[in-house]
Design an enzyme around this catalytic site. Structure first.
Site, PDB file in Angstrom:
ATOM      1  CB  SER A   1      -7.996  62.668  -8.846  1.00 36.34           C
ATOM      2  OG  SER A   1      -8.293  62.537 -10.209  1.00 36.34           O
TER       3      SER A   1
ATOM      4  CE  LYS B   1      -2.423  61.092  -8.681  1.00 32.38           C
ATOM      5  NZ  LYS B   1      -3.654  61.907  -8.706  1.00 32.38           N
TER       6      LYS B   1
ATOM      7  CB  SER C   1      -5.940  60.697 -11.783  1.00 35.41           C
ATOM      8  OG  SER C   1      -5.635  61.661 -10.785  1.00 35.41           O
TER       9      SER C   1
HETATM   10  N1  GLN Z   1     -11.519  62.851 -13.472  1.00 37.14           N
HETATM   11  C1  GLN Z   1     -11.216  64.247 -13.544  1.00 37.14           C
HETATM   12  C2  GLN Z   1     -10.404  64.530 -14.781  1.00 37.14           C
HETATM   13  O1  GLN Z   1     -10.226  63.651 -15.542  1.00 37.14           O
HETATM   14  C3  GLN Z   1     -10.490  64.687 -12.313  1.00 37.14           C
HETATM   15  C4  GLN Z   1      -9.058  64.322 -12.295  1.00 37.14           C
HETATM   16  C5  GLN Z   1      -8.356  64.784 -11.090  1.00 37.14           C
HETATM   17  O2  GLN Z   1      -8.970  65.159 -10.090  1.00 37.14           O
HETATM   18  N2  GLN Z   1      -7.047  64.809 -11.178  1.00 37.14           N
HETATM   19  O3  GLN Z   1      -9.959  65.604 -15.005  1.00 37.14           O
END
Ligand code: GLN
Length: 485
Positions: A175, A76, A151
């Site tokens: 995410s 990532k 994400s």
């Molecule tokens: N969707 C969540 C957010 O927008 C989690 C994101 C994540 O786990 N990095 O914060």
């Protein structure tokens, strides 16, 4: 070759059925031919990958190969990679070449793994659909008008489309697990502190945790074996023993008890999703597992608590991006203030700005007690709920997401509805626990996942349950139909 799991590729390399250079080239070709459609990679590191593959083949020839030597993976683009762009999905870091490797990257390098490239992601890991990336949205390989989740959507889509056998992700509020569920793959968020955060661009430091995204639980165990371990460079890294996560994959599950939180199975859960979770329950019952209803009352407050704590921490973490030390700098600044203001205004996208503003507000004098402190108290209640539950059960089962993948653009104007796609995942981060999402069938031809949550440091138990389930079912083997163009 591309449908093989990490474990199968590792065995093939060991048996000399093909070389690391051959398998690496195969995946690089696939990325080249197919990724224009999915946009799952921000950077493809072909030369670097082939050089690593050559070195892996040479090490094997000298009898110096480890379990994953020569196996390709993707990182990532939140993990710093020395000499290679690390953008974190942001215009702010579009020009950032990291001077050092993240601990996770270093560990994969030391294990002899090959890095195919850096995967697309929501900007600074903020999002649940991968539509917040400066590099454009990622397309879910199962259906081209749907999102892959976020994400870590690039990693999830790349594994689902078989452009890489495994990838890293990070999980602050879901995410790893949410995109894994939406793309029909396996994703593990380890216990907070199990995997080093050194060199992993910080979003919300008390929640962020890196983990593996793979086709199977066995592959997740193999990757976690590389990723986990104490790191003196991360002050929140846990100084505990790292077990061999593959050693207990085949342990008998008889007599284990799994809790079903009534708050996850109330009228808000769609009948279609309930049916898929029931199917998982039936399979696990056959393996000798008992089920018990439990209550996690405070989890109802996890989204509001998370959306105070995560923005508060991000507003502080992202203050370092000021146009001076890292990344984007505006042209012809008139003063220092102008430099800060325009560099940040130009470098950050809308969602990141929204979070910085909410976080700054929640931490400001007069509001700190009302919002931030209150959220911390809720966090403690959530933690206590899980602690109580784990006095009665060995693990907890529920859905990973409320629905399968939604359409690109469907929620982009409505941040709150997007935030709700993490309704089952954020509590696990707030409590610092391990959680794994595994595929459990399809709704309207789109994959969905179920989530197993374990007590602190019990990743091996979750992997054991998930692996046994995958030995007796084939939900994890279903892959999207992709024609090469
Ligand atoms: N969707 C969540 C957010 O927008 C989690 C994101 C994540 O786990 N990095 O914060």
């Amino acid at each position: 070759m591309h449908n093989k799991t990490l474990a199968e590729i590792a065995r093939d390399l060991e048996a000399k059925n093909y070389s690391s250079v051959e398998v690496t080239q195969h995946f690089l070709d696939r990325i080249k031919n197919l990724d224009a459609k999915f946009n799952s990679f921000i950077t493809v590191t072909a030369d670097h990958a082939l050089a690593q593959a050559q070195a892996a083949d040479a090490a094997r020839a000298e009898g110096k190969a480890g379990p994953l030597t020569g196996v390709p993976i993707a990182q990532k683009d939140i993990f710093c990679t020395q000499g290679i762009k690390t953008s974190c999905g942001s215009k702010m870091l579009d020009n950032f070449i990291s001077p050092y490797d993240a601990t996770v990257v270093k560990k994969f390098n030391n294990a002899g793994c090959v890095m195919l490239g850096k995967t697309n992601m929501d900007e600074f890991a903020m999002g649940s659909s991968n539509e917040n990336s400066f590099y454009g949205p990622v397309v879910n390989p199962w259906q081209e008008n749907t999102v892959p989740g976020g994400s870590s959507g690039g990693s999830a889509a790349a594994v689902a489309a078989r452009l890489t056998p495994g990838a890293t992700g990070t999980d602050t509020g879901g995410s790893i697990r949410q995109p894994a569920a939406l793309c029909g793959i396996t994703g593990l968020k380890p216990t907070y502190g199990r995997v080093s955060r050194y060199g992993m661009v910080a979003f919300a430091s008390s929640l962020d945790q890196g983990g593996p995204m793979t086709q199977t639980a066995e592959d997740a165990a193999l990757m976690l074996n590389v990723m986990a371990g104490f790191d003196e460079r991360d002050s929140t890294s846990l100084d505990v023993d790292t077990p061999d996560f593959t050693a207990t994959l085949n342990k008998d599950l008889k007599g284990m008890t799994i809790g079903l939180p009534k708050e996850f199975f109330d009228e808000r859960l769609s009948p279609e999703m309930a049916k898929q979770i029931d199917a998982v329950k039936n399979e696990l019952t056959k393996l000798g597992i008992n089920f018990k209803e439990i209550s996690l009352q405070a989890t109802a407050l996890s989204i509001p608590a998370y959306y105070i704590i995560a923005p508060a921490e991000c507003s502080s973490n992202l203050s370092r991006f000021d146009g001076v030390r890292f990344g984007h700098r505006c042209e012809n600044p008139k003063s220092l203030k102008d430099l800060y203001e325009r560099s940040r205004a130009e470098g950050f996208g809308t969602e990141v700005k929204r979070r910085i503003m909410i976080g700054t507000y929640a931490l400001s004098a007069g509001y700190y007690d009302a919002y931030y402190l209150k959220a911390l108290k809720i966090r403690r209640l959530i933690h206590n709920d899980f602690e109580n539950a784990f006095t009665e059960v060995d693990a907890i089962l529920g859905p990973t997401t409320p629905t399968p993948a939604f359409k690109i653009g469907e929620k982009s104007d409505d941040p709150i509805s997007l935030y709700l796609s993490d309704i089952y995942t954020t509590a696990v981060n707030l409590a610092g626990l391990p959680g794994i999402s595994i595929p459990c069938g399809q709704i309207n031809n789109l994959p969905v996942g179920c989530q197993l949550i374990g007590p602190r440091l019990q990743e091996a138990r979750l992997l054991n349950i998930a692996h046994q389930l995958q030995q007796h079912t084939d939900w994890h083997k279903q892959a999207p139909q992709i024609e090469a163009n």
